[in-house]
Design an enzyme around this catalytic site. Structure first.
Site, PDB file in Angstrom:
ATOM      1  CG  HIS A 160      -2.087  -0.748   1.631  1.00 31.99           C
ATOM      2  ND1 HIS A 160      -2.630  -1.296   0.058  1.00 31.99           N
ATOM      3  CD2 HIS A 160      -2.448  -1.877   2.104  1.00 31.99           C
ATOM      4  CE1 HIS A 160      -4.124  -2.276   0.443  1.00 31.99           C
ATOM      5  NE2 HIS A 160      -3.434  -2.523   1.073  1.00 31.99           N
ATOM      6  CG  ASP A 196      -2.615  -8.657   0.548  1.00 29.55           C
ATOM      7  OD1 ASP A 196      -2.123  -8.885   1.180  1.00 29.55           O
ATOM      8  OD2 ASP A 196      -4.328  -8.485   0.573  1.00 29.55           O
ATOM      9  CG  HIS A 198      -7.370  -4.816   1.860  1.00 24.41           C
ATOM     10  ND1 HIS A 198      -6.073  -6.419   2.546  1.00 24.41           N
ATOM     11  CD2 HIS A 198      -7.848  -4.716   2.298  1.00 24.41           C
ATOM     12  CE1 HIS A 198      -7.063  -6.344   3.487  1.00 24.41           C
ATOM     13  NE2 HIS A 198      -8.526  -5.626   3.469  1.00 24.41           N
ATOM     14  CG  ASP A 285      -5.207  -9.948   3.038  1.00 20.69           C
ATOM     15  OD1 ASP A 285      -4.441 -10.830   2.513  1.00 20.69           O
ATOM     16  OD2 ASP A 285      -4.929  -9.034   3.702  1.00 20.69           O
TER      17      ASP A 285
END
Length: 344
Positions: A160, A196, A198, A285
């Site tokens: 990120h 991931d 996200h 995740d």
């Protein structure tokens, strides 16, 4: 498979985060790395190594000098303002506000160099982030030297973090730093596949106008999930990078069977790109019991993920990203790595 990790990475030890409008216990905690490391040792996956120090130059190839200087000096300035607890930003230069004036106050600088209020900064955050980047670089060097694959147990994570901002628990973009290092060492093309839950908004933003690094991300639809403002299917790169970025936003509740169809498309894109190296931003995740995610992977599905990645047939660097179901994190991580080794 060799694993790289430094105890310095445990120095970033947040106690709280701001989530769902509340101050809650942090989920990106040192125990994540400790549990993965313990499982790797218990199952005999391979040698665990300390990273080497690559210095600041590889960081400067990805992140702006002013951002790095801010992170380096942050804690001393925070203390000089009379603060002592971990720091949270609370104001940002959004629409109608100016971005060009550089604030002198530490709170203004926090807003300038961040993307959310859920990523606390502490006394040892930047030292841990630099050690995490060195972990990624050491894994990349092992693969360049002939290892079929290596695992960088990066913590804090990185995907990120953009050229000049932190957020999403990330401070330095480990995958981007490793990809740029490969390029600087003579690789013509590098592919990054982000699995991931996200979207890897920071990695996308770093390479969005480039054709030498392919970025592919399979993730929860940002219309309903963090980071909300990037990761949509129509983002395919711009200028020289047009066509070298692809996102697969998937609905909440996605199971492995549906995910595997997107993964197949992504793997085929990697093969067609013909990169010298493949970097996997390995978020775990997607697991059904992850406390901040909404996909439905079982632990065995991570083995299947590793099998499919191995079939691509490229020298591969695995770099840890998210995954917050602490009790299952080690098992899920090792399942990917063992699945890769079994399929290689």
């Amino acid at each position: 498979m060799k694993t790289i990790f430094s105890k310095t990475q445990l120095g970033h030890d947040p106690k709280n985060e701001i989530s769902d409008g509340e101050l809650k216990p942090a989920v990106e905690i040192p125990q994540r790395a400790e549990i993965v490391l313990g499982t790797i040792r218990d199952c005999g996956l391979g040698e665990v190594m300390e990273p080497d120090d690559f210095g600041v130059d590889p960081l400067r190839r990805v992140h702006s000098a002013d951002y790095l200087a801010f992170m380096e000096s942050f804690w001393a300035r925070w203390i000089a303002e009379g603060r002592s607890s971990e720091a949270f930003p609370f104001v940002w230069p959004v629409r109608t506000l100016r971005e060009d004036p550089v604030p002198e106050h530490i709170d203004g600088l926090l807003g300038r160099y961040s993307m959310d209020s859920g990523t606390p900064v502490g006394e040892f955050t930047f030292e841990a982030a630099k050690a995490s980047a060195n972990t990624a670089l050491t894994a990349a060097r092992l693969v360049k030297q002939g290892e079929k694959a290596a695992f960088g147990l990066c913590r804090p994570p990185g995907h990120h973090s953009g050229p000049d901002f932190f957020g999403g628990y990330c401070f330095l973009n480990n995958a981007a730093i490793a990809a740029q290092w490969f390029r600087d060492q003579g690789a013509e093309r590098v592919a990054i596949l982000d699995v991931d839950y996200h979207h890897g908004n920071g990695t996308q933003s770093i390479f969005y106008d480039r054709s030498d690094v392919l970025f592919l991300s399979i993730h929860a639809d940002p219309k309903v999930e963090y980071p909300f403002f990037l990761g949509h299917a129509d983002e395919t790169g711009e200028n020289e990078g047009a066509g070298f970025n692809q996102n697969w936003p998937l609905p909440l509740g996605t199971h492995w069977r549906e995910y595997a169809r997107a993964l197949e498309e992504a793997c085929n894109k990697v093969v067609a790109f013909k990169p010298d190296y493949l970097i996997i931003s390995l978020g775990l995740d997607c697991f059904e019991n992850d406390p901040i995610s909404g996909f439905k992977f079982k632990s065995d599905d991570f083995t299947a993920l590793g099998n499919r990645l191995a079939a691509i047939g490229l020298p591969t660097v695995f770099l840890m990203e998210g995954g917050y179901a602490v009790d299952a994190l080690g098992t899920n991580c090792v399942n990917v790595l063992r699945g890769f080794e079994a399929g290689a």
